[in-house]
Design an enzyme around this catalytic site. Sequence first.
Site, PDB file in Angstrom:
ATOM      1  N   GLY A   1       1.446   3.159  -2.593  1.00 53.48           N
ATOM      2  CA  GLY A   1       0.984   4.129  -3.587  1.00 53.48           C
ATOM      3  C   GLY A   1       1.780   4.107  -4.871  1.00 53.48           C
ATOM      4  O   GLY A   1       1.749   5.073  -5.638  1.00 53.48           O
ATOM      5  N   LYS A   2       2.475   3.004  -5.140  1.00 51.47           N
ATOM      6  CA  LYS A   2       3.338   2.988  -6.321  1.00 51.47           C
ATOM      7  C   LYS A   2       2.553   3.020  -7.631  1.00 51.47           C
ATOM      8  O   LYS A   2       3.048   3.540  -8.637  1.00 51.47           O
ATOM      9  CB  LYS A   2       4.279   1.791  -6.297  1.00 51.47           C
ATOM     10  N   THR A   3       1.319   2.480  -7.633  1.00 47.84           N
ATOM     11  CA  THR A   3       0.501   2.552  -8.843  1.00 47.84           C
ATOM     12  C   THR A   3       0.172   4.006  -9.180  1.00 47.84           C
ATOM     13  O   THR A   3       0.278   4.441 -10.335  1.00 47.84           O
ATOM     14  CB  THR A   3      -0.796   1.747  -8.673  1.00 47.84           C
TER      15      THR A   3
ATOM     16  N   ALA B   1       4.936  -5.886  -8.525  1.00 50.60           N
ATOM     17  CA  ALA B   1       3.788  -6.300  -7.718  1.00 50.60           C
ATOM     18  C   ALA B   1       4.208  -6.343  -6.253  1.00 50.60           C
ATOM     19  O   ALA B   1       5.144  -7.068  -5.897  1.00 50.60           O
ATOM     20  CB  ALA B   1       3.285  -7.675  -8.167  1.00 50.60           C
ATOM     21  N   GLY B   2       3.546  -5.566  -5.409  1.00 48.24           N
ATOM     22  CA  GLY B   2       3.904  -5.558  -3.989  1.00 48.24           C
ATOM     23  C   GLY B   2       5.248  -4.886  -3.750  1.00 48.24           C
ATOM     24  O   GLY B   2       5.669  -4.004  -4.499  1.00 48.24           O
TER      25      GLY B   2
ATOM     26  N   ASN C   1       6.041   9.341  -0.677  1.00 43.68           N
ATOM     27  CA  ASN C   1       4.632   9.545  -0.974  1.00 43.68           C
ATOM     28  C   ASN C   1       3.935  10.090   0.269  1.00 43.68           C
ATOM     29  O   ASN C   1       3.526   9.348   1.149  1.00 43.68           O
ATOM     30  CB  ASN C   1       4.002   8.221  -1.424  1.00 43.68           C
TER      31      ASN C   1
ATOM     32  N   LYS D   1       2.825  -3.501 -16.275  1.00 39.88           N
ATOM     33  CA  LYS D   1       2.560  -4.215 -15.024  1.00 39.88           C
ATOM     34  C   LYS D   1       2.753  -5.694 -15.341  1.00 39.88           C
ATOM     35  O   LYS D   1       1.807  -6.404 -15.669  1.00 39.88           O
ATOM     36  CB  LYS D   1       1.135  -3.938 -14.532  1.00 39.88           C
TER      37      LYS D   1
ATOM     38  N   ASP E   1       0.808  -1.225   0.000  1.00 40.12           N
ATOM     39  CA  ASP E   1       0.000   0.000   0.000  1.00 40.12           C
ATOM     40  C   ASP E   1       0.841   1.276   0.000  1.00 40.12           C
ATOM     41  O   ASP E   1       0.472   2.264   0.622  1.00 40.12           O
ATOM     42  CB  ASP E   1      -0.929   0.000   1.223  1.00 40.12           C
TER      43      ASP E   1
ATOM     44  N   ASP F   1      -4.325  -2.095 -12.388  1.00 43.17           N
ATOM     45  CA  ASP F   1      -3.318  -1.039 -12.259  1.00 43.17           C
ATOM     46  C   ASP F   1      -3.070  -0.360 -13.606  1.00 43.17           C
ATOM     47  O   ASP F   1      -2.872   0.860 -13.665  1.00 43.17           O
ATOM     48  CB  ASP F   1      -2.009  -1.603 -11.703  1.00 43.17           C
TER      49      ASP F   1
END
Length: 225
Positions: free
Chosen positions: A15-17, A117-118, A175, A38, A13, A50
Site C-alpha cells: 500500500g505504499k502508493t 518500486a516493490g 498500513n 516514481k 502490495d 502510481d
Amino acid sequence: MGTAIFISGVDTDSGKTYVTARFAAQMLSEGYDVITQKPVQTGCDDMAEDLVEHRRVMGCGLLPDDRDRLTCTYLFRKPASPALAASLEGRRIDPAEISRDTAELCRRHEVVLVEGAGGLMVPLSDDLLTIDYAAGQKLPMILVTTSKLGGINHALLSIEACKTHGVDLRLVVFNRMPSDDKVMADDSLAAIRAFAAKMYPAARVVDFTCQESLSGLGQELIPKE
C-alpha cells in the site's frame, strides 16, 4: 533546496502508493510545496499509473514535472522487477539519472516524496538493489508495513535490512487494512513497534487508518522555519 524522502514497502502490495499519495495530500494541506516521484515504474506504456494515483489523491491533474518526465525517469511495459523489465527492453537503469531528476525536483519543490518500486530488496540492476540506492543517496526512509498475515515477518526483516545497509529510517507506517483481523493486527503493530524501538529508537511507528493519521508528521520530518 528541497528535501527528498524515500518511501518503500515490505512487499509489492504493502500500500505504499496509497500512503505516499495520502502523505503528499496531508503535507499539501499543511502548507508544504510537495511533489511525488516514481523513479521507476513497470507495467505501464505511457504514464506511470502510481503518479496518476498520487495526483488524484492530491487533488490535482498531472503536473509540468510529470510531463517533463522528471517524476518518472524510467517507464517499462513488463510488470516485473525493474532490472528484468529494463533487460527485456534492452535497457539498463542508471542510478545517476534518477539522482539528477530527484535533485532537479528538489530545486523546484520544498519536499520530494520518492516512491520506490516493490520492496526494499528489489533489484534495479544486476548489481544494485533498491535499498542500496536509497542508502547510497543518504535519503531518509519511510517504510510501509501491513497488517495482513505474515506482516510481522516482512516488517521485521525489512527494518533489520535497513539497519544492516545503513539506511536512515525515520518513520514506519503500519498500513492497517479494515478487512484484516483486529486482534492479529494489534499484535503485529505491537511487535513491529517493539522491534523498531530496539533498532531505531528515534523512529516513529504510526498506525495508518486514514490521511489524518499522518497529521503533523511532515513537521517532524521536515520542520518549517
